[in-house]
Design a protein around this motif. Structure first.
Motif, short mmCIF file in Angstrom:
data_model
loop_
_atom_site.label_atom_id
_atom_site.label_comp_id
_atom_site.label_asym_id
_atom_site.label_seq_id
_atom_site.Cartn_x
_atom_site.Cartn_y
_atom_site.Cartn_z
N LEU A 1 0.82 -1.23 0.00
CA LEU A 1 0.00 0.00 0.00
C LEU A 1 0.85 1.27 0.00
N ARG A 2 2.16 1.13 0.06
CA ARG A 2 3.02 2.32 -0.02
C ARG A 2 3.95 2.20 -1.24
N ASP A 3 4.99 1.35 -1.19
CA ASP A 3 5.90 1.22 -2.34
C ASP A 3 5.13 0.64 -3.53
N GLY A 4 4.23 -0.30 -3.26
CA GLY A 4 3.45 -0.92 -4.34
C GLY A 4 2.52 0.08 -4.99
N ALA B 1 3.92 4.41 8.98
CA ALA B 1 3.79 5.52 8.03
C ALA B 1 5.18 6.03 7.66
N LEU B 2 5.35 6.31 6.38
CA LEU B 2 6.67 6.74 5.87
C LEU B 2 6.83 8.25 5.98
N THR B 3 8.06 8.67 6.25
CA THR B 3 8.37 10.12 6.23
C THR B 3 9.77 10.31 5.66
N ILE C 1 6.68 4.86 13.05
CA ILE C 1 7.11 5.88 12.07
C ILE C 1 8.36 5.36 11.37
N HIS C 2 8.34 5.45 10.04
CA HIS C 2 9.45 4.96 9.20
C HIS C 2 10.09 6.18 8.57
N THR C 3 11.21 6.61 9.15
CA THR C 3 11.86 7.82 8.64
C THR C 3 13.25 7.48 8.15
N PHE D 1 14.29 3.27 10.88
CA PHE D 1 15.10 4.20 10.10
C PHE D 1 15.52 3.54 8.79
N TYR D 2 15.33 4.24 7.65
CA TYR D 2 15.83 3.69 6.38
C TYR D 2 17.02 4.50 5.89
N ALA D 3 18.03 3.77 5.47
CA ALA D 3 19.25 4.38 4.91
C ALA D 3 19.14 4.21 3.40
N GLU D 4 18.47 5.16 2.75
CA GLU D 4 18.15 4.97 1.33
C GLU D 4 19.41 4.76 0.48
N ASP D 5 19.27 3.90 -0.52
CA ASP D 5 20.38 3.53 -1.42
C ASP D 5 21.55 2.92 -0.65
N VAL E 1 16.32 -1.07 11.76
CA VAL E 1 17.13 -0.34 10.77
C VAL E 1 16.97 -1.02 9.42
N ASN E 2 16.47 -0.22 8.48
CA ASN E 2 16.17 -0.71 7.14
C ASN E 2 17.34 -0.40 6.22
N ILE E 3 17.83 -1.43 5.53
CA ILE E 3 19.02 -1.29 4.67
C ILE E 3 18.58 -1.49 3.22
N PRO E 4 17.95 -0.49 2.61
CA PRO E 4 17.36 -0.72 1.28
C PRO E 4 18.40 -0.82 0.16
N ASP E 5 18.16 -1.77 -0.72
CA ASP E 5 18.87 -1.78 -2.00
C ASP E 5 17.91 -1.07 -2.94
N THR E 6 17.85 0.24 -2.80
CA THR E 6 16.84 1.07 -3.46
C THR E 6 16.82 0.89 -4.97
N ASN E 7 17.99 0.68 -5.55
CA ASN E 7 18.07 0.57 -7.01
C ASN E 7 18.23 -0.85 -7.52
N VAL F 1 15.43 -5.88 5.56
CA VAL F 1 15.88 -5.84 4.16
C VAL F 1 14.74 -5.30 3.29
N HIS F 2 15.12 -4.45 2.36
CA HIS F 2 14.14 -3.81 1.46
C HIS F 2 14.81 -3.77 0.09
N CYS F 3 14.45 -4.72 -0.77
CA CYS F 3 15.18 -4.87 -2.03
C CYS F 3 14.28 -4.61 -3.23
N HIS F 4 14.85 -3.90 -4.19
CA HIS F 4 14.12 -3.67 -5.45
C HIS F 4 14.64 -4.63 -6.51
N ASN F 5 13.84 -4.75 -7.57
CA ASN F 5 14.02 -5.88 -8.49
C ASN F 5 14.59 -5.50 -9.86
O1 KIV Z 1 13.48 1.82 -1.86
C1 KIV Z 1 13.64 2.55 -0.87
O2 KIV Z 1 14.75 2.95 -0.51
C2 KIV Z 1 12.44 2.96 -0.14
C3 KIV Z 1 12.63 3.72 1.13
C4 KIV Z 1 11.78 4.94 1.17
C5 KIV Z 1 12.38 2.82 2.30
O3 KIV Z 1 11.36 2.63 -0.54
#
Ligand code: KIV
Ligand code: ZN
Length: 386
Positions: free
Chosen positions: A15-18, A75-77, A99-101, A141-145, A169-175, A204-208
Motif C-alpha cells: 500500500l506504499r511502495d506498491g 507511516a513513511l516520512t 514511524i518509518h523515517t 530508520f531507512y538508509a536509502e540507497d 534499521v532498514n538497509i534498502p537496496d533502493t536501485n 531488508v528492502h530490495c528492489h528488483n
Molecule cells: O526503496 C527505498 O529505498 C524505499 C525507502 C523509502 C524505504 O522505498
C-alpha cells in the motif's frame, strides 16, 4: 521485547511502495479491504502510506489505523519535522504505530540529491529518529540507497540512529543494484561491526531492477536480518519490490534455513488476485507461486513424471498457497499418459489400440489450435474409436 531469533517479520509495503506504481493508485476503501486481507494473512507490519504526500494518503492512514488491529501500522516520512508531525497525526488511532523515517546514505544521494555532506546527513538522520521518538516508541530508520553506500559510513549511520532510539534499521537496496553475496555481506558487516546492533532488528528492502530482489532478501536473512519488506505479487517502483509470496515460500520450503514467518500461506492466491484486480496489474502467467502457469504441466516428459509421482515436478503443493489445483494442460507436446489421464477423467476408458488412434488424431488437432478442451476430447473419441 524478547524476539524469537528465528522469526522473520513480514513488513508489507503493497500500500506504499506498491501503490507508487503509475495506474495502481487506490482509494481509502480499497486500501482498507487489502489491509484487512493482509491482516488475515498474518503480516506483522503494514506500511499504510506516506501521509504528507497527499490528503488522500493521510486519510487512508487514519482509516486503516482504525480498521486493522493486529499488525503494526507504519507511516513513511522523510527526515524532517513536518513529515514526522503529519505521520504522527495520521497514526493517532493506530493500536501499534510505527514511524518509518530516513535519508539517503550513498555518496551519490548525499551529493547529487541532497547537495550535502556525510556528516550533515548523519546528523539529519539522527535528529529525525529523535524527533519521531517523541511521538512513538517504535521508529524504523531507512538508509536509502544503502546498496551503493560506503559500508563504513553506513555502519556509522546505523550505530548513530540506533543510539538515538531506532528499533528497526532498514538497509534498502533502493536501485536493485547488489548481487546476493554483496548484499548478504553488507548485512553481515553491520551485524559484526555495529556495536549496538543487538538493540534493533535489521530489515531488508530490495528492489528488483536486476531480478534479484528475492535472492537479495534471502541473502540478507541468511546473514542476520529478521524483517523483510515486500509486496504482494512483487509490485513496486520500476521493476518492483521483493515478492512476499516468494520469500515466505522459500523459507517454508527450505527448512534448513531454520527461519519461519507468521504467514498463512494458503491465502496467497486469493490476495494475489485481489491486489491484481484492485490495482489493474496483471499477474504474469509465469510468476513464481501465484502465476497462472505456476502449477501447470504441459510437456509430455513432465506430465508423465508428474502423473507417476507429483513430487517429480512439484516442490510446493498448490493447496499450500491456495491455488485452485495443479493442471495437466494438453498441447502438441503432451504424451499418451496425459491424454489417457484426461480421457479417464471424462469416463472414456480406452484400450491400447484405441488410445493410439485417438492420440494420433489428438496430435494433429493440437498442432492446429492453442488449447485442447473437454469438448475436443469427446469429439476425438466419438469420431475415432474402432
Ligand atoms: O526503496 C527505498 O529505498 C524505499 C525507502 C523509502 C524505504 O522505498
Ligand atoms: Zn522501496
Amino acid at each position: 521485547m524478547i524476539h524469537d531469533p528465528n522469526k522473520v517479520y513480514i513488513f508489507d509495503t503493497t500500500l506504499r511502495d506498491g501503490e507508487q506504481v503509475p495506474g495502481c493508485q487506490l482509494d481509502t476503501n480499497q486500501k482498507i479491504e487489502i489491509a484487512k486481507s493482509l491482516e488475515f494473512l498474518g503480516v506483522d507490519v503494514i506500511e499504510a502510506g506516506f501521509p504528507v504526500s497527499s490528503p488522500g494518503d493521510f486519510n487512508s492512514v487514519i482509516e486503516l489505523s482504525k480498521a486493522v488491529k493486529d499488525p503494526i501500522i507504519c507511516a513513511l516520512t522523510r527526515a524532517n519535522k513536518n513529515d514526522i508531525d503529519v505521520a504522527a497525526d495520521a497514526l493517532r488511532f493506530a493500536k501499534r504505530p510505527r514511524i518509518h523515517t530516513g535519508i539517503g546514505a550513498s555518496d551519490m544521494h548525499i551529493k547529487t540529491k541532497f547537495n550535502s555532506t556525510r556528516e550533515d546527513i548523519l546528523e539529519r538522520g539522527v535528529e529525525a529518529v529523535r524527533y519521531a521518538k517523541k511521538y512513538v516508541e517504535d521508529v524504523e530508520f531507512y538508509a536509502e540507497d544503502a546498496g551503493r553506500a560506503d559500508i563504513e559510513f553506513l555502519a556509522k549511520m546505523v550505530e548513530a540512529v540506533i543510539a538515538a532510539g531506532a528499533t528497526v534499521v532498514n538497509i534498502p537496496d533502493t536501485n536493485g543494484y547488489c548481487l546476493p553475496d554483496q548484499y548478504g555481506s553488507k548485512i553481515l558487516y553491520l551485524k559484526e561491526n555495529v556495536k549496538n546492533i543487538h538493540k534493533a532488528i535489521i530489515s531488508v528492502h530490495c528492489h528488483n531492477d536486476l531480478g534479484l530482489a528475492t535472492a537479495n532478501s534471502i541473502a540478507g536473512l541468511q546473514n542476520g536480518a529478521r524483517q523483510v519488506e515486500c509486496t504482494v505479487n512483487g509490485i513496486g517502483e520500476r521493476a518492483g519490490n521483493t515478492s512476499m509470496e516468494e520469500v515466505v515460500m522459500i523459507l517454508k520450503t527450505h527448512k534448513s534455513l531454520n527461519l519461519h514467518t507468521n504467514i498463512n500461506t494458503q491465502g496467497f492466491y486469493n490476495i494475489s488476485r485481489h491486489v491484481s484486480e484492485q490495482m489493474n496489474m496483471l499477474v504474469q502467467p509465469n510468476k513464481a507461486i501465484v502465476g497462472g502457469n505456476a502449477f501447470s504441466h504441459s510437456s509430455g516428459i513432465h506430465q508423465d513424471g508428474f502423473l507417476k509421482n507429483r513430487e517429480n515436478y512439484e516442490i510446493i503443493k498448490p493447496e499450500d498457497v491456495g491455488f485452485p489445483s495443479a493442471a495437466i494442460v494438453l498441447t502438441a507436446r503432451s504424451g499418451r499418459h496425459a491424454l489417457k489421464h484426461h480421457l479417464d477423467r471424462l469416463g472414456h476408458t480406452l484400450d491400447k489400440d484405441n488410445l493410439d488412434i485417438v492420440y494420433k488424431q489428438f496430435l494433429v488437432l493440437a498442432d492446429s489450435k492453442q488449447g485442447i478442451d473437454d469438448h475436443d476430447l469427446n469429439q476425438l473419441v466419438a469420431l475415432n474409436l474402432v
